[in-house]
Design a protein around this motif. Structure first.
Motif, PDB file in Angstrom:
ATOM      1  N   HIS A 177      -8.482   4.679   3.713  1.00  0.00           N
ATOM      2  CA  HIS A 177      -7.810   3.396   3.912  1.00  0.00           C
ATOM      3  C   HIS A 177      -7.272   3.288   5.341  1.00  0.00           C
ATOM      4  O   HIS A 177      -7.392   2.245   5.987  1.00  0.00           O
ATOM      5  N   TYR A 221       0.583   4.201  -2.864  1.00  0.00           N
ATOM      6  CA  TYR A 221       0.358   5.622  -2.615  1.00  0.00           C
ATOM      7  C   TYR A 221       1.533   6.468  -3.080  1.00  0.00           C
ATOM      8  O   TYR A 221       1.338   7.599  -3.548  1.00  0.00           O
ATOM      9  N   SER A 249       0.827  -1.198   0.000  1.00  0.00           N
ATOM     10  CA  SER A 249       0.000   0.000   0.000  1.00  0.00           C
ATOM     11  C   SER A 249       0.870   1.260   0.000  1.00  0.00           C
ATOM     12  O   SER A 249       0.509   2.259  -0.636  1.00  0.00           O
ATOM     13  N   ALA A 287       0.999   6.750  -6.749  1.00  0.00           N
ATOM     14  CA  ALA A 287      -0.117   7.654  -7.045  1.00  0.00           C
ATOM     15  C   ALA A 287       0.299   9.108  -6.865  1.00  0.00           C
ATOM     16  O   ALA A 287      -0.078   9.976  -7.661  1.00  0.00           O
ATOM     17  N   TRP A 291      -6.156   7.648   0.833  1.00  0.00           N
ATOM     18  CA  TRP A 291      -5.194   7.292   1.871  1.00  0.00           C
ATOM     19  C   TRP A 291      -5.842   7.425   3.252  1.00  0.00           C
ATOM     20  O   TRP A 291      -5.687   6.567   4.119  1.00  0.00           O
ATOM     21  N   THR A 351      -5.973  11.076  -4.085  1.00  0.00           N
ATOM     22  CA  THR A 351      -5.015  10.185  -3.440  1.00  0.00           C
ATOM     23  C   THR A 351      -5.033  10.361  -1.927  1.00  0.00           C
ATOM     24  O   THR A 351      -5.051   9.380  -1.179  1.00  0.00           O
TER      25      THR A 351
END
Length: 53
Positions: A40, A8, A4, A11, A37, A33
């Motif tokens: 998440h 990110y 992850s 991204a 984030w 993004t």
């Protein structure tokens, strides 16, 4: 965790690259993004039990 973080980082780098061409779309990608984030991190840190008062 590392997957992850890599996603990110990629991204954010893509948003920076798009921002060199179109600042409006780059800003939108950057905002999206950071929202993803945040969501998440919220859903990853909560379990199914909820808050105990």
């Amino acid at each position: 965790m590392k997957k992850s973080l890599f996603f990110y980082a990629a991204a954010l780098a893509a948003a920076g690259g798009v921002m060199t061409v179109s600042r409006q779309w780059g800003g939108f990608m950057l905002l999206a993004t950071f929202i993803l984030w945040f969501l998440h991190s919220v859903f990853a840190s909560t379990d199914g039990t909820g808050r105990q008062l």
